[in-house]
Scaffold this motif. Sequence first.
Motif, short mmCIF file in Angstrom:
data_model
loop_
_atom_site.label_atom_id
_atom_site.label_comp_id
_atom_site.label_asym_id
_atom_site.label_seq_id
_atom_site.Cartn_x
_atom_site.Cartn_y
_atom_site.Cartn_z
N TYR A 172 0.82 -1.22 0.00
CA TYR A 172 0.00 0.00 0.00
C TYR A 172 0.85 1.26 0.00
O TYR A 172 2.03 1.23 0.35
CB TYR A 172 -0.87 0.04 1.27
CG TYR A 172 -1.85 -1.10 1.38
CD1 TYR A 172 -3.08 -1.04 0.74
CD2 TYR A 172 -1.53 -2.24 2.13
CE1 TYR A 172 -3.99 -2.09 0.84
CE2 TYR A 172 -2.42 -3.29 2.23
CZ TYR A 172 -3.65 -3.21 1.59
OH TYR A 172 -4.54 -4.26 1.68
N GLY A 173 0.18 2.39 -0.31
CA GLY A 173 0.76 3.69 -0.03
C GLY A 173 0.56 3.95 1.45
O GLY A 173 -0.53 3.77 1.98
N ILE A 174 1.64 4.33 2.14
CA ILE A 174 1.57 4.46 3.61
C ILE A 174 1.78 5.92 4.03
O ILE A 174 2.61 6.63 3.45
CB ILE A 174 2.64 3.55 4.26
CG1 ILE A 174 2.39 2.07 3.91
CG2 ILE A 174 2.69 3.74 5.79
CD1 ILE A 174 1.14 1.44 4.50
N LEU A 175 1.01 6.35 5.03
CA LEU A 175 1.06 7.73 5.50
C LEU A 175 2.13 7.92 6.56
O LEU A 175 2.27 7.09 7.46
CB LEU A 175 -0.27 8.11 6.15
CG LEU A 175 -1.35 8.74 5.29
CD1 LEU A 175 -1.79 7.78 4.20
CD2 LEU A 175 -2.53 9.16 6.14
N ASP A 176 2.84 9.04 6.43
CA ASP A 176 3.59 9.58 7.57
C ASP A 176 2.60 10.56 8.18
O ASP A 176 2.40 11.66 7.65
CB ASP A 176 4.86 10.25 7.05
CG ASP A 176 5.66 10.85 8.19
OD1 ASP A 176 5.20 10.77 9.35
OD2 ASP A 176 6.74 11.40 7.91
N ARG A 198 8.74 -1.48 2.89
CA ARG A 198 8.88 -2.70 3.68
C ARG A 198 8.54 -2.35 5.12
O ARG A 198 8.76 -1.21 5.55
CB ARG A 198 10.30 -3.25 3.57
CG ARG A 198 10.62 -3.62 2.14
CD ARG A 198 11.69 -4.69 1.99
NE ARG A 198 12.69 -4.78 3.03
CZ ARG A 198 14.00 -4.65 2.84
NH1 ARG A 198 14.48 -4.38 1.64
NH2 ARG A 198 14.84 -4.81 3.83
N PRO A 199 7.97 -3.31 5.87
CA PRO A 199 7.51 -3.00 7.23
C PRO A 199 8.55 -2.25 8.06
O PRO A 199 8.19 -1.31 8.79
CB PRO A 199 7.21 -4.38 7.82
CG PRO A 199 6.84 -5.20 6.64
CD PRO A 199 7.66 -4.69 5.49
N GLU A 200 9.82 -2.60 7.93
CA GLU A 200 10.83 -1.95 8.78
C GLU A 200 11.04 -0.47 8.42
O GLU A 200 11.59 0.28 9.21
CB GLU A 200 12.15 -2.73 8.79
CG GLU A 200 12.80 -2.98 7.45
CD GLU A 200 12.33 -4.25 6.73
OE1 GLU A 200 11.14 -4.59 6.84
OE2 GLU A 200 13.16 -4.88 6.04
N TYR A 201 10.61 -0.07 7.23
CA TYR A 201 10.78 1.34 6.83
C TYR A 201 9.47 2.12 6.83
O TYR A 201 9.44 3.30 6.49
CB TYR A 201 11.38 1.42 5.43
CG TYR A 201 12.74 0.79 5.33
CD1 TYR A 201 13.80 1.29 6.09
CD2 TYR A 201 12.97 -0.31 4.50
CE1 TYR A 201 15.05 0.69 6.02
CE2 TYR A 201 14.22 -0.90 4.43
CZ TYR A 201 15.26 -0.40 5.19
OH TYR A 201 16.49 -0.98 5.13
N ALA A 202 8.36 1.45 7.18
CA ALA A 202 7.05 2.11 7.07
C ALA A 202 6.88 3.14 8.20
O ALA A 202 7.10 2.82 9.36
CB ALA A 202 5.94 1.06 7.15
N PRO A 203 6.49 4.37 7.84
CA PRO A 203 6.32 5.40 8.89
C PRO A 203 5.08 5.16 9.76
O PRO A 203 4.97 5.75 10.83
CB PRO A 203 6.17 6.70 8.09
CG PRO A 203 5.83 6.30 6.70
CD PRO A 203 6.32 4.91 6.48
N SER A 204 4.15 4.31 9.32
CA SER A 204 2.97 3.97 10.11
C SER A 204 2.34 2.74 9.46
O SER A 204 2.91 2.15 8.54
CB SER A 204 1.96 5.13 10.12
OG SER A 204 1.25 5.18 8.89
N THR A 205 1.16 2.38 9.95
CA THR A 205 0.43 1.30 9.27
C THR A 205 -0.86 1.85 8.65
O THR A 205 -1.73 1.10 8.23
CB THR A 205 0.06 0.16 10.25
OG1 THR A 205 -0.64 0.74 11.37
CG2 THR A 205 1.28 -0.59 10.73
N LEU A 206 -0.96 3.19 8.60
CA LEU A 206 -2.14 3.80 7.98
C LEU A 206 -1.94 3.80 6.48
O LEU A 206 -1.01 4.45 5.97
CB LEU A 206 -2.29 5.24 8.46
CG LEU A 206 -3.31 5.55 9.54
CD1 LEU A 206 -3.44 7.06 9.68
CD2 LEU A 206 -4.65 4.89 9.31
#
Length: 295
Positions: A172-176, A198-206
């Motif tokens: 997905y596109g992920i929000l900071d 990738r999960p380790e770089y995602a700023p959130s799960t939104l």
Amino acid sequence: MSHTIRKAIFPVAGLGTRLLPATKSIPKEMLPIVDRPIIEYAVAEATTAGITHLIFVNSRGKSALEDHFDRHVELEEALMQKGKTAELHRLTDIIPTGVCWSVVRQSEALGLGHAVWCARHLIGNEPFAVLLPDDVIMADTPCLQQMMDRHREVGGNLVAVENVPANQTNRYGILDAGADDERPDGLVEVHGLVEKPRPEYAPSTLSIIGRYILQPNVFDALESSKKGVGGEIQLTDAMAALIDHQPFHGYRFDGVRYDCGDRLGWLKANVAFALRRSDLLDVRAALQDILSQSS
Ligand code: G1P
């Protein structure tokens, strides 16, 4: 700039590889949920929210989609002669009166951002909606209507969002997101956007769900966009370029989203929508039968 959103883009040029072989010669958007093709759910959502110009970004091999929205005069006459008025209305109601539609072609699969960019001449200089038909949203107030209501208050750009499991951020596109205090109006401040981290770089799960209200400036950002994740021109990257210049919000919609580009999501949508149909009263009993036989 006017806040009235009249036009919506439906990117439908994708190959539908996750549903092969069903989608080898049938566009994935034409697979049914109960007895209506997937695309009709997004179209109904848009027209209910006041959209009067539908723009399909299509590709070769998927003309069944265009035929579906065209009239079929012989079939209409045959139904009329047989007195099958209910069936006739189901055909003529696919596009409500006063709504027009256009098709543009995306000749190369260069990504979602490129697909949206292909519709720029039909949009012109006004805000518009984008609906990704794979994301079918069941809601009492249609998701795009909810977004229009919020957009009248905040303007700028608005994307539908929901939380996804932490191990799925790479889809997905992920929000900071700004201070995300679960505001009662559902709005989330957006400070940045990352496509499929990738999960380790995602700023959130939104994550972004396939409903957008965008300002036409996104076309300028798309014009100069370089290829992003997956070697594709990403809508998320172009949107990220707008954040410091225009209001940009996420909106936690009320409703349930089914990812109908995926087998399980599509099956779940079929069951969920069938259960809500007043003309299909036996669905619950049929499901209970199946479950008791398979246990
Ligand atoms: C697209 C967008 C992504 C968004 C998703 C929603 O991805 O690029 O930002 O979160 O739709 O369904 P796709 O599903 O086309 O890979």
